[in-house]
Design an enzyme around this catalytic site. Structure first.
Site, PDB file in Angstrom:
ATOM      1  N   ASP A 283      92.998  85.229  41.044  1.00 47.96           N
ATOM      2  CA  ASP A 283      94.077  86.208  41.034  1.00 47.96           C
ATOM      3  C   ASP A 283      94.131  86.911  39.679  1.00 47.96           C
ATOM      4  OD1 ASP A 283      96.530  87.211  42.386  1.00 47.96           O
ATOM      5  OD2 ASP A 283      97.511  86.315  40.644  1.00 47.96           O
ATOM      6  N   GLU A 325      89.866  89.276  41.860  1.00 50.30           N
ATOM      7  CA  GLU A 325      90.855  90.227  42.400  1.00 50.30           C
ATOM      8  C   GLU A 325      91.236  91.203  41.276  1.00 50.30           C
ATOM      9  OE1 GLU A 325      95.115  91.535  43.339  1.00 50.30           O
ATOM     10  OE2 GLU A 325      94.659  89.965  41.895  1.00 50.30           O
TER      11      GLU A 325
END
Ligand code: GLC
Length: 650
Positions: A283, A325
């Site tokens: 993330d 990401e």
């Protein structure tokens, strides 16, 4: 260059972890021998000047050895199968779906009962949105993790997750989970210790005694959530200090200039790997390194950290692929695949965020030129890496393509973006879209877009008006958007609900923990009674589900769809039609997509640009053969229609 001292150190740590030299561990030692010196180099690049450097390097080596020693034999076997297969994640056989376990079916055990649903649809990779403990209430949908090792009890337990993983493995399905690397929840043990004055854990975060450095940082740091969480620092009353919180005030940024943070998080990465995770979604990697005087995004040290993580993962658990990401502009996204000596050796996968946004651009304008202007950058993706292709995910749609791409197509960038924002919020005459602006920045008028695939394609408006023709158009647009992304090469990632046209869910407005964040409008909870409508002929749900299912089935049959860096954009001849050629293993696929509300006429020249002159093409979508040639030069694609054409022997 051979490094005897390092080799010896690795041997010692392996011995402590109880790894014997035998046939089974041979490949582990080979991988370590190949990567060890690079791991040391990358580590030193970041940490050599730190007093704790050698102690923490030893801790890192130990962490790798322990992870390997604890890796279940079945996963080691799977690692080897994937190594032999080589770049297993490039295959056209993989298709994914992201889902919130609680909103999908209530919990992890109930999800075990839903695996047939995914099989029926043709999905074999599940991205389970954050599963690990986060505080009730404000948790950014689980991206504020308070315990990286404990499954959130609202979803189930760690053993439930293991049961799910085993059941998925039996069905040859792949599991993807998140590691939230950039920050922890303010309820995480490390943050609590820091708040209680523990100096060791205060060093895990960016804490400052006054506003002097925070102010200096903020002169160059953009805001991620300007409306819901303005600023990048939060005052901690207990300490009367300021902590860096780039996302929400309850998400404390981890300080990777401290090598202990890296080792602790690497240990968490291995914990997930040893649960059987196939794809680890890292993330927000763009944010993991901060430096004064910069935007604190995409810094070279962030790439060094990712490369280091990649090499460590390759040694201990090579079957786990890393997905970065990084939702940043195109040139920066590309760098997450690695550059220079590390080309194709950083993240295995990245989100095709630029292309995703450009698809929405094409759908609003009926003009493919802005999208095409980005391709010279996106095509530079190295062989051996691939995209996650998607139309919607749990986040907003950022119009993250560059102004020069817009200007190159002849539009004024500011006006163009204004049009797109108005179009998708339904504020443009005749726009059927129902979305909302997210993250509006009053200062620079930046804004992103929220809304489900179906609502942005006009289904919500059409259904409310009981307009049959508009409903058909919306369904056609939904399938066009999915088809365009499914055949690009890479892993298609659906967002749950989009497979049957869920429209916006406005219930978030009555939940104070969600109402400030309109991304919840496109994270609908499944209603399994509604889902039954996929079995009722001619309902919107059935048409969308069946279309999506058929598209996924078509792509599985076609080896040229695997991402072998074999995508060629076709000269358009018609600005509303996006066309690409996928050719491999003697197969030639011409994929054509009409983004216009009018029929598009094309001539057979579109097929001739690359030395091929096919005259018979089989359209896998409509199951028809297209005959084309000197005597039949032109053909038509219906409004928002598409063709998946395979060249056939004449
Ligand atoms: C990622 C997630 C997003 C979250 C942010 C902070 O971008 O996709 O939902 O808000 O990271 O963790």
């Amino acid at each position: 260059m051979y490094n005897y001292a390092l080799d010896k150190q690795i041997e010692e740590h392996a011995a402590i972890a109880g790894i014997a030299h035998n046939e089974k561990s041979r490949r582990f030692f080979s991988r370590f021998a190949a990567n060890g010196a690079h791991i040391k180099d990358l580590f030193n690049t970041l940490y050599a000047s730190q007093p704790a450097a050698s102690e923490q390097f030893a801790a890192l080596l130990q962490c790798i050895c322990t992870a390997y020693a604890q890796r279940p034999p079945v996963l080691k076997t799977k690692d080897h199968q994937k190594e032999k297969q080589g770049h297993w994640y490039l295959s056209q056989n993989i298709a994914g779906m992201s889902l919130y376990v609680d909103r999908f079916c209530g919990g992890i055990l109930p999800l075990c009962q839903k695996l047939d649903y995914f099989e029926k649809l043709g999905v074999n990779l599940l991205h389970l949105m954050p599963l690990f403990e986060s505080p009730p209430g404000e948790s950014d949908g689980g991206y504020a993790v308070s315990n990286f090792r404990k499954v959130d009890e609202r979803l189930g337990t760690l053993s439930h997750l293991q049961v799910l993983q085993q059941q998925m493995q039996k069905k040859d399905m792949y599991l993807m989970v998140d590691i939230v690397l950039n920050h922890t929840s303010n309820h995480h043990e490390w943050a609590q210790k820091a708040r209680n004055g523990d100096a060791e854990y205060q060093d895990f975060f960016y804490l400052y005694p006054n506003r002097q450095l925070p102010d200096a940082f903020e002169t160059t740091m953009p805001e991620v959530f300007p409306e819901a969480a303005p600023g990048n620092f939060t005052h901690i009353p207990e300490l009367d200090q300021w902590v860096m919180t780039v996302f929400h005030d309850y998400q404390w940024d981890l300080n990777y200039t401290n090598p202990r943070v890296l080792v602790a998080m690497l240990d968490n990465i291995f914990f997930y790997a040893n649960l059987g995770v196939d794809v680890l979604r890292i993330d927000a990697p763009a944010f993991i390194w901060k430096a004064l005087g910069t935007t604190c995004q995409n810094l070279p040290e962030a790439h060094t950290l990712l490369r280091l993580i990649r090499l460590c993962v390759e040694v201990a658990c090579p079957g786990m692929a890393l997905l970065g990401e990084a939702i940043v502009d195109a040139p920066n996204i590309m760098r997450y695949f690695g550059t220079d000596n590390y080309t194709a050796a950083e993240c295995h996968l990245a989100y095709n965020a630029t292309h995703m946004a450009l698809q929405w651009d094409m759908l609003a304008t009926g003009d493919t030129r802005v999208m095409l202007a980005a391709q010279s950058i996106l095509l530079q993706k190295p062989l051996g890496c691939t995209w996650i292709n998607y139309t919607r995910c749990h986040d907003d749609i950022g119009l993250g393509y560059n102004d020069d791409m817009i200007a190159g197509a002849g539009y004024d960038p500011w006006e163009h973006r204004r049009f797109i924002k108005n179009y998708y919020t339904g504020n443009y005459p005749d726009s059927p879209a129902r979305g909302a602006l997210f993250g509006v920045n009053e200062q620079n008028s930046d804004a992103r877009i929220s809304g489900t695939l179906a609502s942005l394609c006009g289904l919500e408006t059409a259904l409310q008006a009981s307009n049959v023709a508009a409903t058909e158009t919306a369904i056609q647009k939904i399938l066009l958007m999915q088809a365009h992304s499914f055949f690009l090469g890479g892993i298609p990632m659906l967002f749950s609900g989009d497979e049957l046209g869920y429209t916006n869910d406005y219930t978030y407005l009555s939940d104070p923990a969600k109402s400030y964040d309109n991304r919840w409008m496109h994270r609908p909870a499944m209603d399994w009674d509604k889902n039954k409508r996929i079995n009722i002929k001619a309902t919107a749900e059935q048409k969308i589900f069946e279309g999506t299912q058929r598209l996924l089935a078509i792509r599985r049959q076609l080896p040229a769809v695997a991402d072998l860096k074999n995508l060629i954009w076709l000269p358009p001849h018609n600005i509303s039609v996006a066309g690409y050629l996928r050719a491999a293993e003697g197969q030639q696929l011409y994929c054509l997509f009409n983004f216009s509300q009018k029929p598009a006429w094309l001539s057979w020249y579109i097929f001739k640009a690359h030395g091929n002159v096919p005259t018979r093409l089989f359209d896998h979508w409509r199951q028809l053969t297209l005959q084309i040639g000197d005597d039949r030069e032109n053909f038509e694609i219906e409004p928002y229609g598409f063709m998946i054409l395979e060249a056939q022997a004449s």
